[in-house]
Design an enzyme around this catalytic site. Structure first.
Site, PDB file in Angstrom:
ATOM      1  N   SER A   1     -14.560   5.535   3.641  1.00  0.00           N
ATOM      2  CA  SER A   1     -15.638   4.765   2.755  1.00  0.00           C
ATOM      3  C   SER A   1     -17.005   4.783   3.476  1.00  0.00           C
ATOM      4  O   SER A   1     -17.185   4.634   4.790  1.00  0.00           O
ATOM      5  CB  SER A   1     -15.201   3.560   2.178  1.00  0.00           C
ATOM      6  OG  SER A   1     -14.090   3.450   1.547  1.00  0.00           O
TER       7      SER A   1
HETATM    8  N1  SAH Z   1      -9.706   2.536   3.659  1.00  0.00           N
HETATM    9  C1  SAH Z   1      -9.706   3.915   4.016  1.00  0.00           C
HETATM   10  C2  SAH Z   1     -10.522   4.582   2.948  1.00  0.00           C
HETATM   11  C3  SAH Z   1      -9.179   5.052   1.896  1.00  0.00           C
HETATM   12  S1  SAH Z   1      -9.637   6.385   0.839  1.00  0.00           S
HETATM   13  C4  SAH Z   1     -10.635   4.118   5.248  1.00  0.00           C
HETATM   14  O1  SAH Z   1     -10.816   3.046   6.015  1.00  0.00           O
HETATM   15  O2  SAH Z   1     -10.610   5.250   5.724  1.00  0.00           O
HETATM   16  C5  SAH Z   1      -8.218   5.895  -0.240  1.00  0.00           C
HETATM   17  C6  SAH Z   1      -6.968   6.050   0.350  1.00  0.00           C
HETATM   18  O3  SAH Z   1      -6.066   5.445  -0.525  1.00  0.00           O
HETATM   19  C7  SAH Z   1      -6.558   7.533   0.374  1.00  0.00           C
HETATM   20  O4  SAH Z   1      -6.048   7.618   1.901  1.00  0.00           O
HETATM   21  C8  SAH Z   1      -5.315   7.598  -0.638  1.00  0.00           C
HETATM   22  O5  SAH Z   1      -4.305   8.601  -0.030  1.00  0.00           O
HETATM   23  C9  SAH Z   1      -4.877   6.249  -0.616  1.00  0.00           C
HETATM   24  N2  SAH Z   1      -4.104   5.927  -1.819  1.00  0.00           N
HETATM   25  C10 SAH Z   1      -4.227   6.403  -3.215  1.00  0.00           C
HETATM   26  N3  SAH Z   1      -3.420   5.850  -3.863  1.00  0.00           N
HETATM   27  C11 SAH Z   1      -2.465   5.154  -3.132  1.00  0.00           C
HETATM   28  C12 SAH Z   1      -1.383   4.143  -3.568  1.00  0.00           C
HETATM   29  N4  SAH Z   1      -0.713   4.201  -4.760  1.00  0.00           N
HETATM   30  N5  SAH Z   1      -0.749   3.624  -2.384  1.00  0.00           N
HETATM   31  C13 SAH Z   1      -1.415   3.680  -1.084  1.00  0.00           C
HETATM   32  N6  SAH Z   1      -2.301   4.612  -0.713  1.00  0.00           N
HETATM   33  C14 SAH Z   1      -2.893   5.056  -1.750  1.00  0.00           C
END
Ligand code: SAH
Length: 217
Positions: A64
């Protein structure tokens, strides 16, 4: 990234991007100053680690934008005794920021390769208060519930019911809710009597939350 160059970059981010946009909590700014964002992104993008924008981390996912990380973290008002749940580990950067402020962080990711990379990375940097779990975060993580704070870093069509259940009375959650393209960043507060209060922190754009209480794959 050499020491003084990195310091200049992170100072610029804080003074010209985060503070003017309303990030004033010194503890949050110190965490941003301390955690090395360049270690959570691909080698080829490292000279852009302190730009105020999201960056690709593989598997079609993104780390993000620093402003959004700071805004969500500030809204949670994390206490040093807090147990925090993050849904969407991704690179592990947000988890590291949370771990600077909280007692313990549980973080759930659905894509195994991202989770493995984040785990290796965080442990090699010495983080010992982050527990990384593979799974569908729309179900929360009932084993360790309830949580003082919950942060969802992927876009949800609605607030997953298990997350509301696993939030402590008096706790706070931040979660982007909307369609696949644009969302409203919501701050959800659960009163001691269990009542739920919501307010909007503004518009945002996250990758989709995929799972039982999220979007279909
Ligand atoms: N917080 C992260 C950015 C997240 S991007 C950072 O600091 O880098 C969003 C993430 O959520 C992705 O890696 C995606 O695979 C994950 N995601 C999507 N749906 C999900 C779910 N149901 N459970 C766990 N992770 C999920």
């Amino acid at each position: 990234m050499a020491g003084s160059y990195r310091e200049k970059e992170v100072d610029y981010l804080i003074d010209y991007e985060l503070k003017p946009a309303g990030i004033t909590d010194e503890k949050v700014l110190n965490a941003i100053r301390k955690v090395r964002r360049e270690k959570f992104i691909p080698e080829s993008l490292r000279n852009r680690a302190y730009g105020n924008y999201p960056l690709p981390i593989g598997e079609n996912q993104t780390i993000s934008q620093p402003y959004i990380v700071a805004l969500m973290t500030q809204a949670l008002e994390i206490d040093k005794n807090d147990k925090v749940l993050e849904i969407g580990t991704g690179s592990g950067y947000q988890a590291a920021i949370l771990a600077e402020l909280a007692r313990i962080v549980y973080t759930v990711e659905r894509i195994p390769s991202l989770l493995d990379r984040a785990r290796t990375n965080l442990y090699s940097q010495g983080y010992d208060n982050i527990i990384l779990v593979l799974g569908d975060g729309t179900q929360g993580l009932p084993e360790y519930a309830p949580y003082d704070k919950i942060i969802v870093t992927a876009a949800a069509p609605k607030i997953p019911e298990p997350l509301i259940e696993q939030l402590k009375g008096g706790g706070k959650m931040v979660i982007p809710v909307g369609d696949r393209f644009v969302q409203d960043l919501k701050l959800v507060e659960k009163a001691l009597n269990g009542r739920i209060y919501q307010k909007s922190l503004g518009g945002c754009r996250f990758v989709p939350l995929i799972g039982k209480e999220g979007w279909k794959d």
